[in-house]
Design a protein around this motif. Structure first.
Motif, PDB file in Angstrom:
ATOM      1  N   GLY A 124     -63.872  29.093 -68.051  1.00 44.22           N
ATOM      2  CA  GLY A 124     -63.775  30.544 -67.949  1.00 44.22           C
ATOM      3  C   GLY A 124     -65.094  31.206 -67.623  1.00 44.22           C
ATOM      4  O   GLY A 124     -65.420  32.259 -68.174  1.00 44.22           O
ATOM      5  N   LEU A 125     -65.852  30.612 -66.724  1.00 42.23           N
ATOM      6  CA  LEU A 125     -67.190  31.126 -66.396  1.00 42.23           C
ATOM      7  C   LEU A 125     -67.314  31.462 -64.914  1.00 42.23           C
ATOM      8  O   LEU A 125     -68.332  31.228 -64.298  1.00 42.23           O
ATOM      9  CB  LEU A 125     -68.257  30.088 -66.768  1.00 42.23           C
ATOM     10  N   PHE A 126     -66.315  32.028 -64.291  1.00 43.45           N
ATOM     11  CA  PHE A 126     -66.355  32.326 -62.865  1.00 43.45           C
ATOM     12  C   PHE A 126     -67.510  33.267 -62.529  1.00 43.45           C
ATOM     13  O   PHE A 126     -67.707  34.308 -63.155  1.00 43.45           O
ATOM     14  CB  PHE A 126     -65.036  32.974 -62.413  1.00 43.45           C
ATOM     15  N   GLY A 127     -68.306  32.853 -61.552  1.00 42.18           N
ATOM     16  CA  GLY A 127     -69.383  33.693 -61.046  1.00 42.18           C
ATOM     17  C   GLY A 127     -70.561  33.841 -61.971  1.00 42.18           C
ATOM     18  O   GLY A 127     -71.426  34.675 -61.732  1.00 42.18           O
ATOM     19  N   ALA A 128     -70.643  33.051 -63.023  1.00 40.25           N
ATOM     20  CA  ALA A 128     -71.705  33.249 -64.011  1.00 40.25           C
ATOM     21  C   ALA A 128     -72.832  32.242 -63.902  1.00 40.25           C
ATOM     22  O   ALA A 128     -73.790  32.324 -64.650  1.00 40.25           O
ATOM     23  CB  ALA A 128     -71.117  33.188 -65.418  1.00 40.25           C
ATOM     24  N   LEU A 129     -72.734  31.258 -62.989  1.00 40.67           N
ATOM     25  CA  LEU A 129     -73.670  30.147 -63.030  1.00 40.67           C
ATOM     26  C   LEU A 129     -74.666  30.119 -61.876  1.00 40.67           C
ATOM     27  O   LEU A 129     -75.452  29.188 -61.784  1.00 40.67           O
ATOM     28  CB  LEU A 129     -72.892  28.822 -63.075  1.00 40.67           C
ATOM     29  N   GLY A 130     -74.655  31.072 -60.950  1.00 40.12           N
ATOM     30  CA  GLY A 130     -75.661  31.116 -59.895  1.00 40.12           C
ATOM     31  C   GLY A 130     -75.317  30.230 -58.711  1.00 40.12           C
ATOM     32  O   GLY A 130     -74.516  29.306 -58.795  1.00 40.12           O
ATOM     33  N   ASP A 131     -75.959  30.516 -57.557  1.00 43.36           N
ATOM     34  CA  ASP A 131     -75.681  29.800 -56.314  1.00 43.36           C
ATOM     35  C   ASP A 131     -76.792  28.844 -55.911  1.00 43.36           C
ATOM     36  O   ASP A 131     -76.726  28.244 -54.840  1.00 43.36           O
ATOM     37  CB  ASP A 131     -75.451  30.806 -55.172  1.00 43.36           C
ATOM     38  N   ASP A 132     -77.833  28.729 -56.699  1.00 37.73           N
ATOM     39  CA  ASP A 132     -78.904  27.764 -56.455  1.00 37.73           C
ATOM     40  C   ASP A 132     -78.868  26.728 -57.569  1.00 37.73           C
ATOM     41  O   ASP A 132     -78.592  27.064 -58.729  1.00 37.73           O
ATOM     42  CB  ASP A 132     -80.265  28.468 -56.410  1.00 37.73           C
ATOM     43  N   ILE A 133     -79.130  25.476 -57.234  1.00 39.06           N
ATOM     44  CA  ILE A 133     -78.993  24.417 -58.230  1.00 39.06           C
ATOM     45  C   ILE A 133     -79.937  24.622 -59.404  1.00 39.06           C
ATOM     46  O   ILE A 133     -79.607  24.322 -60.555  1.00 39.06           O
ATOM     47  CB  ILE A 133     -79.201  23.028 -57.575  1.00 39.06           C
ATOM     48  N   ARG A 134     -81.129  25.185 -59.146  1.00 43.97           N
ATOM     49  CA  ARG A 134     -82.058  25.444 -60.255  1.00 43.97           C
ATOM     50  C   ARG A 134     -81.525  26.541 -61.162  1.00 43.97           C
ATOM     51  O   ARG A 134     -81.628  26.464 -62.387  1.00 43.97           O
ATOM     52  CB  ARG A 134     -83.434  25.793 -59.702  1.00 43.97           C
ATOM     53  N   ASP A 135     -80.941  27.592 -60.537  1.00 46.78           N
ATOM     54  CA  ASP A 135     -80.336  28.649 -61.356  1.00 46.78           C
ATOM     55  C   ASP A 135     -79.139  28.118 -62.132  1.00 46.78           C
ATOM     56  O   ASP A 135     -78.885  28.525 -63.272  1.00 46.78           O
ATOM     57  CB  ASP A 135     -79.901  29.809 -60.462  1.00 46.78           C
ATOM     58  N   ARG A 136     -78.426  27.180 -61.521  1.00 44.74           N
ATOM     59  CA  ARG A 136     -77.248  26.628 -62.184  1.00 44.74           C
ATOM     60  C   ARG A 136     -77.661  25.852 -63.444  1.00 44.74           C
ATOM     61  O   ARG A 136     -77.022  25.969 -64.485  1.00 44.74           O
ATOM     62  CB  ARG A 136     -76.510  25.720 -61.200  1.00 44.74           C
ATOM     63  N   ILE A 137     -78.720  25.080 -63.336  1.00 41.08           N
ATOM     64  CA  ILE A 137     -79.176  24.305 -64.494  1.00 41.08           C
ATOM     65  C   ILE A 137     -79.745  25.213 -65.584  1.00 41.08           C
ATOM     66  O   ILE A 137     -79.643  24.915 -66.776  1.00 41.08           O
ATOM     67  CB  ILE A 137     -80.210  23.258 -64.050  1.00 41.08           C
ATOM     68  N   ASP A 138     -80.328  26.349 -65.175  1.00 34.84           N
ATOM     69  CA  ASP A 138     -80.936  27.272 -66.150  1.00 34.84           C
ATOM     70  C   ASP A 138     -79.989  28.379 -66.586  1.00 34.84           C
ATOM     71  O   ASP A 138     -80.412  29.320 -67.267  1.00 34.84           O
ATOM     72  CB  ASP A 138     -82.191  27.913 -65.543  1.00 34.84           C
ATOM     73  N   CYS A 139     -78.709  28.294 -66.218  1.00 38.52           N
ATOM     74  CA  CYS A 139     -77.809  29.426 -66.430  1.00 38.52           C
ATOM     75  C   CYS A 139     -77.634  29.779 -67.902  1.00 38.52           C
ATOM     76  O   CYS A 139     -77.357  30.933 -68.241  1.00 38.52           O
ATOM     77  CB  CYS A 139     -76.455  29.140 -65.789  1.00 38.52           C
ATOM     78  N   HIS A 140     -77.790  28.820 -68.796  1.00 36.44           N
ATOM     79  CA  HIS A 140     -77.584  29.105 -70.220  1.00 36.44           C
ATOM     80  C   HIS A 140     -78.591  30.121 -70.751  1.00 36.44           C
ATOM     81  O   HIS A 140     -78.340  30.785 -71.754  1.00 36.44           O
ATOM     82  CB  HIS A 140     -77.685  27.812 -71.029  1.00 36.44           C
ATOM     83  N   ASN A 141     -79.748  30.240 -70.052  1.00 37.02           N
ATOM     84  CA  ASN A 141     -80.787  31.163 -70.531  1.00 37.02           C
ATOM     85  C   ASN A 141     -80.389  32.621 -70.368  1.00 37.02           C
ATOM     86  O   ASN A 141     -80.902  33.488 -71.083  1.00 37.02           O
ATOM     87  CB  ASN A 141     -82.098  30.903 -69.790  1.00 37.02           C
ATOM     88  N   ILE A 142     -79.515  32.911 -69.388  1.00 41.35           N
ATOM     89  CA  ILE A 142     -79.169  34.318 -69.110  1.00 41.35           C
ATOM     90  C   ILE A 142     -77.817  34.701 -69.701  1.00 41.35           C
ATOM     91  O   ILE A 142     -77.369  35.834 -69.521  1.00 41.35           O
ATOM     92  CB  ILE A 142     -79.163  34.583 -67.594  1.00 41.35           C
ATOM     93  N   MET A 143     -77.176  33.790 -70.396  1.00 44.22           N
ATOM     94  CA  MET A 143     -75.855  34.070 -70.945  1.00 44.22           C
ATOM     95  C   MET A 143     -75.974  34.721 -72.320  1.00 44.22           C
ATOM     96  O   MET A 143     -76.944  34.524 -73.040  1.00 44.22           O
ATOM     97  CB  MET A 143     -75.038  32.781 -71.031  1.00 44.22           C
ATOM     98  N   ILE A 144     -74.976  35.493 -72.650  1.00 47.20           N
ATOM     99  CA  ILE A 144     -74.911  36.160 -73.951  1.00 47.20           C
ATOM    100  C   ILE A 144     -73.972  35.365 -74.848  1.00 47.20           C
ATOM    101  O   ILE A 144     -72.849  35.047 -74.466  1.00 47.20           O
ATOM    102  CB  ILE A 144     -74.409  37.607 -73.797  1.00 47.20           C
ATOM    103  N   GLY A 145     -74.450  35.056 -76.029  1.00 50.20           N
ATOM    104  CA  GLY A 145     -73.631  34.291 -76.953  1.00 50.20           C
ATOM    105  C   GLY A 145     -74.495  33.567 -77.958  1.00 50.20           C
ATOM    106  O   GLY A 145     -75.733  33.710 -77.984  1.00 50.20           O
ATOM    107  N   SER A 146     -73.865  32.775 -78.801  1.00 53.66           N
ATOM    108  CA  SER A 146     -74.589  32.035 -79.827  1.00 53.66           C
ATOM    109  C   SER A 146     -75.377  30.896 -79.205  1.00 53.66           C
ATOM    110  O   SER A 146     -75.135  30.489 -78.062  1.00 53.66           O
ATOM    111  CB  SER A 146     -73.613  31.488 -80.869  1.00 53.66           C
TER     112      SER A 146
END
Length: 642
Positions: free
Chosen positions: A551-573
């Motif tokens: 359930g994460l459509f559009g939340a992970l970025g279009d560059d592989i580096r952004d994809r690997i670092d996506c957890h840093n910009i997410m809101i949650g525990s």
């Protein structure tokens, strides 16, 4: 004279009555001695013969080899020999080596059953030493094997050595020799002297191991080898630059899968690999930095343990009346201590001032140097008031020698080589007196503090970390190092984050013949990291299913580096963010494995199969690695982040 003693069957020859008598003279209570007697005499043992144990029997003599208690009891027995040698030295029966500059007399060095005797070169001295050892044998049961023991003469002729050998009935020794694993008398500034360490490195990091281990396994072995094999040598001797380069080369070749018989591509600069994890490296650490930190620890120990035997030896040997320095050093002696002192210049080249990391609280009968040590103000007084230091008559004076105590305050005793001139010299004296105003020494001994650690205690890790951060490349960024993810997967994500994986375009840039640089899966675009792991039709389908699953459509970025670092910009525990990192890295890993199977094993590309692996393996990783999580398969299969 240097006499290296070999005890024959050391533990099991100990006489219990002698041990009990020694413990009584050392003040051990009767009940404690009874406990020890019962431990030694009432235990039973058996022997394995062809894998089968024999019947149990009672040990009838001495201490038992391998018993955890035996080394401690043996040390008590050896204390009796140490006392005997000291008494013989005090009565003039055995003359030890008197150190220069009014230093102490050294007669022996003991560590368990490794014993060295040092004394003047004379036949009478040798005879008396032999008599002492024979008396000790008769009393304790510990027999000295004179035929395996060795005598070394320093500055003597062969005729004189033969005479002493006949007296002691021992064999001839020579420098260098091994004592406690260290080559005594060896010139460790020579590269050849480090051959044993290099050979051990080669044995541990052999090429066949590189071929059988994953990248994560090789990383673990590289770090463990650095932390075990050369640590003993590096803690005493400064490693030559050529040896450092050789060992770093062995580590580098092994990590990247090569060896002496195979050449591999080092995808990432070695400086970046050695950098700490928090700044984007693998945290392997530099051999040179470890060597510097280990040697610097001796300076800390020199200050903290100022009354230790080795400190008194250093002061006696290296003290020079006309040379002023915080740590004594005599360049006439090409010793390991001079190399330790030279580390200060190496640290200054790295913008690290050791004197500004060692701070002390002045106590009673203090040995703190007034000008050299950091005991008041923001830095040592010789740096704060250089003009006054140049005029000081006694530059090595101590704080307690400068103080003139009064009932409520302290006055200060000054002795200058000439009168202070008006201007900067007078101004610095006023500032110094203002700084010293109201100072009162603490009750008790001096207390030294290492400012780089919160607890104030020196650690090799802290100094090594400072050195590593000073040389960390500025273009690195950290990647998450979650323990929930296998090490080989984390390392692959690290290489992807740096765009250093063996895709066709990267191989072609390094001179590898790859033919066409088009993607082997779709043949529509150049094979880059971004394309293979994100934008290729196969990878895009996998990611679509991952998005749908999480359930994460559009939340992970279009560059592989952004994809690997996506957890840093997410809101949650924090748990949710770490779960996202696990899923993303697993997706990248299994897409890459599917690509390799397609190219090298002709396996068809199966999106559903890759998606199934991502579900199953992420569940297993969290189930057995994330102890604080309660992961249920049916919940994880349906909605992993719910």
């Amino acid at each position: 004279m240097l006499f290296k003693v070999d005890f024959e069957k050391a533990y099991d020859m100990v006489n219990w009555n002698f041990l009990d008598s020694v413990m009584g003279q050392m003040g051990f209570p009767d009940i404690w001695r009874t406990w020890i007697r019962n431990c030694v005499s009432s235990t039973r043992a058996s022997v394995l013969i062809n894998g089968s144990p024999t019947g149990e029997f009672v040990a009838s003599r001495g201490l038992r080899q391998g018993d955890p208690l035996s080394p401690f009891l043996f040390s008590i027995v050896m204390e009796a020999l140490s006392v005997s040698i000291r008494m013989a030295s005090g009565s003039g029966l055995f003359n030890g080596i008197r150190l220069p500059n009014g230093g102490i007399v050294i007669t022996h060095c003991m560590y368990a059953d490794d014993t060295l005797f040092l004394g003047d070169w004379s036949v009478q001295n040798g005879k008396n030493l032999a008599r002492i050892l024979k008396c000790f044998h008769m009393a304790s049961g510990l027999k000295i094997n004179f035929f395996k023991s060795s005598m070394i003469g320093i500055g003597t002729t062969a005729v004189e050595e033969d005479l002493m050998i006949n007296v002691l009935q021992c064999k001839r020794g020579k420098l260098p020799f091994q004592h406690l694993g260290v080559p005594v008398g060896e010139n460790l500034n020579r590269i050849k002297s480090w051959d044993p360490v290099i050979d051990k490195f080669k044995g541990k990091l052999s090429s066949w191991k590189a071929r059988t281990l994953s990248f994560g396994g090789r990383l673990t072995l590289v770090k463990s080898v650095l932390g075990s094999l050369p640590i003993y040598f590096m803690s005493l001797f400064k490693m030559p630059s050529a040896v450092v380069r050789k060992l770093e080369g062995l580590r580098r070749d092994f990590l990247w899968g090569g060896g002496s018989d195979k050449r591999s591509i080092p995808w990432v600069k070695w400086e970046s690999v050695m950098a700490p994890r928090e700044v984007g490296g693998l945290g392997i650490g530099s051999i040179r930095d470890l060597n510097i930190a280990l040697l610097t620890k001796w300076k800390w120990s020199f200050k903290v343990n100022s009354s230790a035997l080795w400190v008194n030896v250093i002061k006696a040997v290296h003290w020079q009346p006309r040379k002023h320095a915080q740590f004594p050093s005599n360049k006439v002696f090409g010793s390991a201590w001079n190399n330790i002192i030279s580390i200060e210049e190496v640290l200054k080249a790295e913008n690290i001032d050791i004197n500004k990391l060692l701070k002390t609280t002045v106590g009673n009968n203090s040995s703190v140097l007034f000008w050299w040590d950091w005991w008041i103000g923001p830095s040592p007084l010789k740096e704060m008031f250089p003009n006054l230091f140049m005029l000081e008559k006694h530059k090595m004076c101590k704080v307690t020698e400068k103080m003139v105590s009064h009932e409520r305050d302290n006055d200060w005793r000054w002795e200058w080589v000439r009168s202070l001139a008006p201007g900067i010299e007078t101004l610095q004296l006023q500032q110094c007196l203002q700084l010293l105003q109201g100072f009162v020494s603490a009750d008790g001994p001096d207390e030294w503090r290492w400012e780089a650690n919160d607890d104030g205690l020196f650690s090799v890790k802290s100094l090594r970390h400072i050195l590593e951060l000073n040389r960390t490349p500025v273009d690195l960024n950290p990647v998450i190092w979650s323990k929930w993810i296998p090490l080989k997967v984390r390392c692959f994500a690290w290489k992807v984050r740096l765009n250093k994986i063996p895709v066709k375009t990267a191989l072609a840039r390094r001179g590898v013949q790859v033919g066409s640089e088009e993607c082997s899966m779709c043949f529509n675009h150049l094979e880059t990291s971004n394309h293979v792991l994100l934008h290729c039709a196969f990878a895009a389908k996998v990611w679509y299913k991952v998005f749908e699953w999480c359930g994460l459509f559009g939340a992970l970025g279009d560059d592989i580096r952004d994809r690997i670092d996506c957890h840093n910009i997410m809101i949650g525990s924090e748990n949710m963010k770490e779960k996202v990192a696990v899923i993303v890295m697993a997706s990248v890993w299994f897409i890459w494995l599917a690509r390799n199977d397609f190219i090298f094993n002709s396996c068809p590309l199966n999106v559903d199969g890759v998606m199934e692996k991502i579900r199953v393996y992420t569940y297993l990783w969290l189930k057995y690695r994330a102890n604080r999580l309660d992961v249920m398969w049916h919940r994880w299969f349906d909605r992993p982040l719910s």
